[in-house]
Scaffold this active site. Structure first.
Site, short mmCIF file in Angstrom:
data_model
loop_
_atom_site.label_atom_id
_atom_site.label_comp_id
_atom_site.label_asym_id
_atom_site.label_seq_id
_atom_site.Cartn_x
_atom_site.Cartn_y
_atom_site.Cartn_z
N GLU A 91 -5.77 -3.91 0.37
CA GLU A 91 -5.97 -4.99 1.32
C GLU A 91 -7.18 -5.86 1.01
OE1 GLU A 91 -5.16 -1.90 1.98
OE2 GLU A 91 -3.97 -1.70 3.81
N LYS B 272 -12.75 17.11 12.93
CA LYS B 272 -13.55 17.04 14.13
C LYS B 272 -13.64 18.42 14.74
CE LYS B 272 -14.70 13.45 17.21
NZ LYS B 272 -14.24 12.46 18.16
N TRP C 290 -18.20 15.37 13.93
CA TRP C 290 -17.54 15.05 12.68
C TRP C 290 -18.11 15.85 11.52
CZ3 TRP C 290 -17.26 9.00 13.22
CH2 TRP C 290 -16.03 8.67 13.78
N THR D 280 0.86 -1.18 0.00
CA THR D 280 0.00 0.00 0.00
C THR D 280 0.90 1.23 0.00
OG1 THR D 280 -0.08 0.11 2.38
CG2 THR D 280 -1.82 -1.14 1.32
#
Ligand code: ADP
Length: 542
Positions: free
Chosen positions: A328, A437, A442, A183
């Protein structure tokens, strides 16, 4: 009581042998800049795959050895995709766009002993050749008409003439490693994901499902997603499995090349990240091209803006399929197909559904877990981390002991934050590290970006968190105007555009107009760079 079916291993070899016979006459092609497409048949491809495996055996490649590739998309890369896993070795696709220290780390950590390298990208590798201590041989592929070979390099075509072509493939265990990919490594070192034959086999079947990419023999696939990235969404495996015509984008394909190849070859499926489609759209709008042969544009890697999906539908009659996944997860996790009973819904509602990342693919279990560790309800509101498990989800990273990415009950923690609605469609609101945040609440940077990118004067937008004394973090919008609106688009216009569409506390504190959004090696917005650049925002007077 046990079932009585054969315990037949799910390996890529079965697909290859079947396709070699059934689809021998079908075509594979590669774009070579300023030349006509190079073309050959599946029969020739299969013969060369056997020769490549024979050549690698002659170079003493044994089961389990890692053979790296460092190339653009081309038919030789496809040959490596098949020969290496089928001989029991491990195909390691290396991303040549990464920073040199990352490339050196990936090759050595993966333990690659041979690297197959495109001549056009050899100059990226040459300065670090000495650091690649595990690599004993470099094989060079001529990928441009005037490719130059390094002194002492072994040419790919010579390798194919070495040794006897493999006549019988070895019997493999379906759990054997077939391929690996690191990755991009946004934090710490890149991490290696190791794919088994079984995972690639099942994922390829998944790609042929009608509710997925519906790949079939009738398709003409154009490969633009780099084959060094997340198995190019597994399409090079699934494409051969179904016997589709496949065209490889060659060195550095530009939006114009995509449009031209699509017109000439009547391409039916071509996937890419949203940035690429923004480029294609510009050319098609400006010059008027016929891309109507495309039946599906799989689009993912980062959030596809709803405005882009709408535009491709309405202007070009070409459906985009929004998908989500990760290295993944081999990589497909979810796909945003409408369910049949949604077809009669008003367009607005349908686009809202299609702009989400979709519902889980077959073989993928998915849940959302909130900050307190509770599994979130399917209410489309509760935000939490997306966790997945299934036969094509990684169970760990190569040579890494850390279990940080896994829960105690066996789920992979994706690091993506989102919601899931009552129909099972997920919506990614952020990556955990990109979350804004503000005063404990959020704010979705992705939602804000999508809204801003729907503004007619905007080309691209990225929203990042900047530190704030009272609210801890506040959103800052970084906006790239379309070329014709440079100088005329104002920050106030963006704020006024957003005001009726979002909660007040979501309104960005400021909008900065920038030249371009910095991109990662695979074309995603690089918010790390923007956060760094604007961490002191607003600039202090004087
Ligand atoms: P990297 O970006 O580090 O190279 P990957 O290519 O594996 O790694 O990217 C996976 C990530 O890309 C996901 O975790 C998610 O954050 C993002 N992503 C992929 N598809 C989408 C999508 N359709 N919408 C939003 N984010 C996406």
């Amino acid at each position: 009581m046990k079932g009585l079916m054969m315990d037949y291993p799910l390996t890529l070899t079965q697909f290859f042998e079947r396709s070699r016979r059934l689809f021998a006459k079908k075509t594979l092609a590669t774009r070579i800049p300023s030349q006509p497409l190079f073309r050959y048949t599946y029969a020739e491809f299969a013969e060369r795959v056997r020769r490549l495996a024979g050549g690698l055996r002659a170079l003493d490649i044994r089961p389990g050895d890692r053979v790296g590739t460092f190339m653009w998309n081309c038919h030789q890369h496809l040959e490596a995709y098949w020969a290496i896993p089928m001989m029991g070795a491990v195909l390691h696709t290396v991303n040549f766009r990464l920073a040199p220290p990352d490339i050196a780390y990936i090759v050595t950590h993966g333990g690659d002993t041979i690297l197959i390298v495109g001549a056009s990208v050899w100059p990226l590798l040459e300065p670090m050749r000495r650091e690649l201590t595990t690599v004993r041989e470099i094989v060079i592929v001529r990928d441009t008409a005037d490719a130059r070979l390094p002194v002492g390099g072994l040419e790919y075509e010579d390798l194919l003439r070495r040794g006897a072509p493999v006549a019988e493939w070895p019997q493999l265990d379906e759990r054997d490693a077939a391929a690996m990919c690191y990755t991009s490594g946004t934090t710490g070192h890149p991490k290696g994901v190791v794919y088994s034959h079984r995972a690639l086999y099942l994922h390829s079947l998944g790609m042929a499902q009608a509710d997925s990419f519906a790949l079939s023999e009738r398709d003409v696939i154009l490969h633009i997603v780099p084959m060094f990235h997340a198995n190019a969404w597994c399409v090079p495996f699934a494409g051969v499995m179904v016997g589709a015509t496949q065209i490889f984008g060659g060195p550095s394909p530009q939006p114009r090349d995509i449009v031209e190849m699509t017109e000439q070859e009547r391409v039916t499926v071509v996937g890419a990240v949203p940035t690429v489609w923004i480029g294609v759209k510009e050319i098609c709008e400006r010059e008027g091209h016929d891309i109507s042969s495309i039946r599906l544009i799989p689009c993912g890697g980062s959030a596809a803006p709803r405005s882009l999906i709408e535009l491709f539908d309405e202007k070009f009659g070409v459906p985009m399929l929004h998908a989500w996944g990760m290295t993944e997860t081999t990589p497909v996790g979810t796909l945003s197909r409408l369910k049949s009973y949604m077809e009669p819904w008003p367009d607005d509602q349908k686009y809202t559904v299609r702009a989400k990342q979709g519902f889980p693919s077959v073989c993928v279990d998915l849940r959302i877990v909130d900050e307190q560790g509770r599994v979130a309800p399917w209410d489309g509101k509760t935000m939490g981390e997306i966790q997945v498990r299934g036969p094509w989800v990684t169970s760990g990273y190569y040579k890494a002991d850390s279990t940080d990415h896994f829960t105690e009950d066996g789920w992979f923690k994706t690091g993506d934050v989102g919601t899931i609605d009552p129909e099972g469609y997920i919506q990614i609101t952020d990556r955990t590290k990109d979350v804004i945040k503000s005063g404990g609440e959020w704010i979705s940077s992705v939602d804000l970006e999508n809204l801003i990118m729907a503004h007619p004067k905007v080309l691209e937008a990225a929203v990042v968190a900047v530190p704030h004394p009272k609210w801890i973090e506040r959103p800052l919008a970084c906006v790239v105007p379309k070329p014709e609106h440079h100088g005329s688009l104002t920050a106030g216009e963006i704020i006024e555009f957003l005001r009726p569409q979002v909660a007040r506390f979501w309104l960005p504190d400021d909008v900065v107009l920038i030249e371009a959004v910095p991109k990662t090696s695979v074309g995603k917005f690089d918010k790390k760079v923007l956060r760094e650049r604007f961490k002191g925002w607003p600039p202090k007077a004087g």
